[in-house]
Write an enzyme that holds these catalytic residues in place. Structure first.
Site, short mmCIF file in Angstrom:
data_model
loop_
_atom_site.label_atom_id
_atom_site.label_comp_id
_atom_site.label_asym_id
_atom_site.label_seq_id
_atom_site.Cartn_x
_atom_site.Cartn_y
_atom_site.Cartn_z
N TYR A 21 23.88 130.87 60.32
CA TYR A 21 23.88 132.42 60.75
C TYR A 21 23.57 133.43 59.71
O TYR A 21 23.99 134.61 59.99
CB TYR A 21 25.53 132.65 60.88
CG TYR A 21 25.93 132.15 62.27
CD1 TYR A 21 25.42 132.59 63.45
CD2 TYR A 21 27.19 131.43 62.45
CE1 TYR A 21 25.90 132.29 64.92
CE2 TYR A 21 27.55 131.06 63.97
CZ TYR A 21 26.94 131.32 65.06
OH TYR A 21 27.58 130.91 66.24
N THR A 58 27.88 137.95 75.30
CA THR A 58 28.48 137.39 73.86
C THR A 58 30.11 137.78 74.04
O THR A 58 30.90 136.98 73.67
CB THR A 58 28.11 138.32 72.74
OG1 THR A 58 26.80 138.16 72.53
CG2 THR A 58 28.70 137.94 71.47
N ARG A 111 20.64 131.26 78.01
CA ARG A 111 21.39 132.55 77.74
C ARG A 111 21.98 133.17 78.79
O ARG A 111 22.93 133.75 78.79
CB ARG A 111 20.27 133.97 77.18
CG ARG A 111 19.49 133.41 75.72
CD ARG A 111 20.67 133.40 74.49
NE ARG A 111 21.41 134.73 74.35
CZ ARG A 111 22.11 134.86 73.26
NH1 ARG A 111 22.18 134.02 72.32
NH2 ARG A 111 22.83 135.97 73.29
N ASN A 140 33.93 132.30 71.71
CA ASN A 140 33.24 132.27 72.91
C ASN A 140 32.59 131.22 73.30
O ASN A 140 31.71 131.19 74.24
CB ASN A 140 32.18 133.80 72.84
CG ASN A 140 31.36 133.41 71.91
OD1 ASN A 140 31.14 132.54 71.16
ND2 ASN A 140 30.46 134.53 71.81
N LYS A 145 31.25 125.49 70.71
CA LYS A 145 32.04 125.82 69.62
C LYS A 145 33.46 125.30 69.49
O LYS A 145 34.05 124.72 70.43
CB LYS A 145 32.09 127.36 69.30
CG LYS A 145 30.75 128.05 69.52
CD LYS A 145 30.86 129.38 69.33
CE LYS A 145 29.59 130.41 69.09
NZ LYS A 145 29.84 131.90 68.86
N HIS A 148 26.90 128.82 71.61
CA HIS A 148 26.03 129.36 70.88
C HIS A 148 24.74 129.02 71.92
O HIS A 148 24.59 127.63 72.24
CB HIS A 148 25.69 128.94 69.47
CG HIS A 148 24.69 129.27 68.88
ND1 HIS A 148 24.36 130.54 68.30
CD2 HIS A 148 23.45 128.51 68.71
CE1 HIS A 148 22.88 130.70 67.89
NE2 HIS A 148 22.60 129.34 68.12
N ARG A 173 30.58 131.51 79.33
CA ARG A 173 31.60 132.40 78.62
C ARG A 173 32.81 132.87 79.52
O ARG A 173 33.81 133.01 79.00
CB ARG A 173 30.68 133.40 77.78
CG ARG A 173 30.27 132.77 76.47
CD ARG A 173 29.26 133.55 75.89
NE ARG A 173 28.99 133.00 74.41
CZ ARG A 173 28.13 133.74 73.86
NH1 ARG A 173 27.16 134.76 74.35
NH2 ARG A 173 27.64 133.29 72.34
N PHE A 217 31.52 140.95 60.70
CA PHE A 217 32.08 139.85 61.10
C PHE A 217 31.44 138.41 60.60
O PHE A 217 32.05 137.33 60.91
CB PHE A 217 32.19 139.54 62.56
CG PHE A 217 30.67 139.65 63.18
CD1 PHE A 217 29.86 138.49 63.60
CD2 PHE A 217 30.36 140.75 63.79
CE1 PHE A 217 28.85 138.56 64.11
CE2 PHE A 217 29.04 140.81 64.30
CZ PHE A 217 28.23 139.94 64.60
N GLU A 258 16.41 126.29 64.67
CA GLU A 258 17.79 125.96 64.85
C GLU A 258 17.78 124.34 65.00
O GLU A 258 18.58 123.54 64.77
CB GLU A 258 18.55 126.65 65.85
CG GLU A 258 19.13 128.03 65.48
CD GLU A 258 19.48 128.94 66.68
OE1 GLU A 258 19.82 130.09 66.09
OE2 GLU A 258 19.96 128.70 67.67
#
Ligand code: IDP
Ligand code: MG
Length: 136
Positions: free
Chosen positions: A52, A94, A88, A115, A12, A118, A105, A60, A129
């Site tokens: 998203y 998150t 993950r 964070n 990100k 993704h 993270r 948010f 995706e």
């Protein structure tokens, strides 16, 4: 039995901006992921809104889409055994404050919105995706 999967990873804007992309890519490689495809891009807010879409009712959502489109990102297709769950796990929770030691993270995340990474949350979403970013 082996279960090779592909998953989508995004580094990100907060992490790209801090020049952490190479360190994060090393973490993936050190954890057995192959980076099959990779590109550094900046997306439009409208594209972030499509990406998203599952979050469109969340409070948010607008900030999230503004943020993902606010600067360059690195988008990757990762592959390994059980890649979706493995990614993950390596990403961590998150909210970086809740993330386990040794996760991306925990190491690099600044806040729940910044964070750093993704990762797809299911094999089905990984396919969607990957298509979203890499379908020609
Ligand atoms: P994930 O990235 O761990 O899969 P999701 O629940 O899918 O988490 O949320 C997508 C992204 O939206 C998160 O990575 C985070 O940046 C942001 N986000 C999630 N929950 C909140 C929140 O409560 N406040 C602000 N941003 C949030
Ligand atoms: Mg998610």
């Amino acid at each position: 039995m082996s279960n090779i999967e592909q998953t989508l990873s995004i580094i990100k804007p907060d992490a790209v901006e801090r020049n952490l992309a190479n360190e994060i890519k090393e973490m993936f490689k050190n954890n057995g992921f192959s980076i099959l495809k990779e590109k550094k891009i900046q997306i439009e807010k409208s594209e972030a809104e499509n990406f998203y879409k599952v979050h469109e009712t969340k409070p948010f959502y607008n900030d999230l889409c503004a943020y993902l489109s606010s600067g360059p990102i690195v988008v990757m297709v990762l592959e390994k055994d059980n890649a979706v769950f493995g990614n993950r796990e390596l990403m961590g929770a998150t909210n970086p404050n809740d993330a386990e030691e040794g996760t991306i993270r925990k190491k690099y995340g600044i806040s729940i919105d910044k964070n750093s990474v993704h990762g797809s949350d299911s094999v089905e979403n990984a396919k969607k995706e990957i298509d979203f970013f890499f379908k020609d």
